[in-house]
Design an enzyme around this catalytic site. Structure first.
Site, mmCIF file in Angstrom:
data_model
loop_
_atom_site.group_PDB
_atom_site.id
_atom_site.type_symbol
_atom_site.label_atom_id
_atom_site.label_comp_id
_atom_site.label_asym_id
_atom_site.label_seq_id
_atom_site.Cartn_x
_atom_site.Cartn_y
_atom_site.Cartn_z
ATOM 1 N N ASP A 88 0.805 -1.225 0.000
ATOM 2 C CA ASP A 88 0.000 0.000 0.000
ATOM 3 C C ASP A 88 0.838 1.274 0.000
ATOM 4 O OD1 ASP A 88 -2.300 -1.502 -0.017
ATOM 5 O OD2 ASP A 88 -2.418 -1.601 2.166
ATOM 6 N N GLY A 105 -5.571 -1.323 -3.316
ATOM 7 C CA GLY A 105 -5.441 0.032 -2.769
ATOM 8 C C GLY A 105 -6.788 0.569 -2.342
#
Lengths: 483, 483
Positions: A207, A254
């Site tokens: 991430d 994400g």
């Protein structure tokens, strides 16, 4: 700023000094032999003299007291390179006489709580070396966040019980934001519970949302996968567009930040233009503007590629992926954002399209890992051990960018109190004004991170990923621990 | 069998002889210079003498009459290695003085019908070499099947018109089953319409469903992608299984045959076991048995990977992928088989799972192409030209397997009449009795096809795929052709 930094360093030094004192205290409670060993660590030269004396006065050499052991665990979603960090930790620890054995938690912190430890000293040098090119978490990972000491003292007491039983003085925790928080809490155990533990966080997350560090190992490789895959599929759809598919959609990870989606923008470069529309979670989804952009690309270039983050949401906050899909029997179905985008392009624009959802394939794709990322992941693991040996606690090694062209970086250090519970979002100036692309600033930041290839070895056409033997450390405690 | 083969060869030779005669006839209609050139091809030595005579009698050398040009087109769904076949065709043709220029159809056969030809002689040697490692169809592909001569004479007449205008005597068609059929029809033009054309089919399809040839270029690379990706994602889910995802599902291509799904079985090998359940289109979907198998794997190994073909269907023939998904507004949504499987595992077994749909990523993944596959693709293109030069018509180069261990193969030849409209299904003995796995026979067949890596060059972290300039051959015909 410089003064601030100096002050910080000073404070850090003090902390380390304090910790050493705490260590000494604990050592006192132990056997006399251990006490001598502790002193040896604290005051090197005099301790040596003592040992020498003993040797002359006694024929039999004093039995060596082993240094404290280390605990290493993997946490949260795994990546293509988290095992490279593990290799960095274990290889650095093996080289040092300041650290005894490295015990890995089977399935992360759960392994510590349940006293389910893996003795990494039973793994061959070849296996540890092989971790550098093996995706996934070789020791098992978990999603488990420790509550605060006030909320769940029981877990902390258990950790200390296990650490004590196995002479563990170093805690290396390899994970993302939540893990940084857990690691920070463990690092406070010295202070709060009087147990000498040095907790170092090893950054990892696809991430890319940890603060202070330039980037997070794991991200560069997923970015490379997304960029390469988007380029390849775009070449494919370009060939088909005349009579068949005109739009290709790929959904990437994400949920909160668009770092991974942004990597789709790297598919298009000065010498290889690809009409790409990126849907970021940072930008409220506007169906009308989006469809107009796709239409424009198809009219101008014959085709269009769409990279959609799983976190894209409607203005009211609902994820596109949760659009209330139901099957013929009325059962709710987990769709993806890609299916919703696909249906929209088909029904509103009448354009034939194909869609893919990369899911785990993207974060596990060690076969196309970024060499820069692998190197950084390994360096973070190695630095964590080096920092521990130097006496640091409650810190995290970081990637510090020195320059973009040529790309240079070095290993830095961040205070865990500044890392825990801070989520780094994409800078606003990384997204183009229309909300569908990446800026030059984003490209300058991201391009170095996907640079270089680091292929695993192959056997009969398949990557030769390693698996650990995973020999358990004999339990020393009675009873079990309910999670 | 041997006698049959000989008879076939004889027949083939006769055909070639006939074709040459036809060619001569056409040549007669042309200028005297061209006539001489034709004769030169037909009777090599005497023709040479003539030329020599001319040289002595005339000071000025006889202007060279260019040999006939070739047409090359890509057809149907593209692959990671179809451009390698293009490179094979173009490089072989460039080396030969029997073939003039290679004109590629822009967007396949449509380029021939609309006289939209690309002059490949304008592409640099570096670009053509680069096609070997560039996925997709560099010249554009199309989905367009010619009807029979009886049904649509207009299209055939147009083809001949274009071929004549550009002196095209060779037709190389690079595609799968439908294209083999089109190619076969074109090969019959000599006979039916009196135009000298040699049509050679260059096999390509990820579906691996062409008969006679051991395998189809394009398949080995998609198989490698699926095997590698399944292994990687399985390592990932194994790390997460203790507290999170327990089942990973990946949907792969193959609407009619399970060749690609079967490749998922290669993820698990003797030294790297992975509990995998494969859902083939050849096996009617049985929800109860499937769920029991997944449950068993999770109980025994902690996790399970599922490879599901897009072509999996219920006993009544409906595809799982077409399960009547509707969104919150009642619009029909195109789901995938993976989403259906995912929902089922969640609701019936309560097991957390993740799913991916590889779609174009799998067939475009040149970055992880099989070297064996690339070599075969190139060899097929090269052989097509060599066969054409030798005078063959209506044939397809094939991969003939000589031995499994060590894996050896050679280029063979198949008669197009035996290839067109024949779909090769997976042998029954390639699927295990329970219907969820691959047998040793399947593994023996498939493993050599994914062997070897053939990485493209990279620049700044991205594969350096080439794009053609695509210079158009000046049109010679008046008017346009409506498709």
């Amino acid at each position: 700023m410089a003064t601030k930094k100096k002050a910080k360093k000073k404070a850090a030094k003090k902390k380390v000094a304090k910790k050493k004192v705490t260590k000494k205290k604990v050592a006192k409670k132990k056997t006399g032999k251990k006490k001598a060993a502790k002193k040896k660590v604290a005051k090197k030269k005099p301790a040596k003299k003592k040992t020498a004396k003993k040797k002359t006065s006694k024929r039999k050499a004093a039995p060596k007291v082993p240094p404290m052991n280390a605990f290493y665990a993997q946490s949260g979603g795994v990546t293509a390179v988290i095992n490279a960090s593990a290799a960095g930790v274990i290889e650095a620890a093996r080289k040092s006489n300041k650290i005894g054995k490295v015990y890995a938690g089977r399935n992360g912190i759960i392994g510590a709580l349940t006293e389910d430890l893996i003795d990494t000293s039973k793994e061959s040098a070849a296996t540890i070396k092989g971790l550098r090119y093996t995706p996934s978490g070789a020791f098992g990972s978990c999603r488990f966040k420790l509550k605060s000491l006030e909320e769940n003292r029981r877990e902390y007491e258990r950790l200390i019980e296990v650490f004590k039983a196995h002479n563990i003085g170093y805690f290396f925790y390899n994970g993302g934001g939540d893990s940084a928080d857990t690691c920070y809490k463990v690092s406070q155990l010295s202070k709060e519970m009087g147990y000498p533990i040095q907790a170092i966080h090893v950054p990892k997350t696809v991430d890319n949302d940890l603060p202070i560090t330039d980037n997070c190992p794991g991200f560069g490789s997923v970015a490379k996968y997304v960029a390469v895959s988007t380029r390849e599929a775009s070449f494919d759809v370009a060939s088909m567009a005349k009579t068949s598919t005109k739009v290709f959609i790929v959904e990437v990870m994400g949920r909160h930040a668009g770092w991974i989606a942004a990597a789709g923008g790297l598919a298009s470069t000065d010498d290889t233009f690809i009409p790409t529309v990126i849907l970021f979670p940072e930008v409220e989804f506007n169906q009308e503007k989006f469809l107009a952009k796709v239409k424009e690309n198809v009219e101008k270039h014959g085709y269009c590629s769409v990279v959609v983050s799983e976190g894209v949401h409607w203005p009211d906050g609902r994820f596109l992926a949760e659009s209330g899909l139901k099957d013929a029997f009325g059962h709710s179905q987990l769709g993806g954002a890609a299916t919703v985008i696909s249906g929209m392009i088909q029904s509103e624009l009448g354009l034939k399209n194909h869609w893919a959802v990369a899911d785990y394939l993207q974060r596990a794709a060690r076969h196309i890992a970024s060499k820069t990322d692998v190197d950084m992941a390994y360096a973070m693991g190695k630095a964590a051990v080096e920092y521990a040996i130097k006496g640091h606690n409650s810190v995290m090694p970081t990637v510090d960018r020195i320059s973009n062209k040529p790309f240079k970086w070095k290993v830095g250090m961040a205070d865990l109190s500044k890392v825990a519970n801070v989520e780094k979002m994409m800078p606003e100036n990384f997204i183009t004004k229309d909300g569908f692309g990446i800026t030059k600033a984003c490209r300058t930041y991201m391009e170095p991170l996907i640079k270089g290839e680091d292929y695993p070895p192959y056997k009969d056409g398949m990557p030769k990923y390693v698996r650990i033997k995973g020999v358990a450390v004999p339990k020393k405690l009675k009873g079990t621990f309910e999670l």
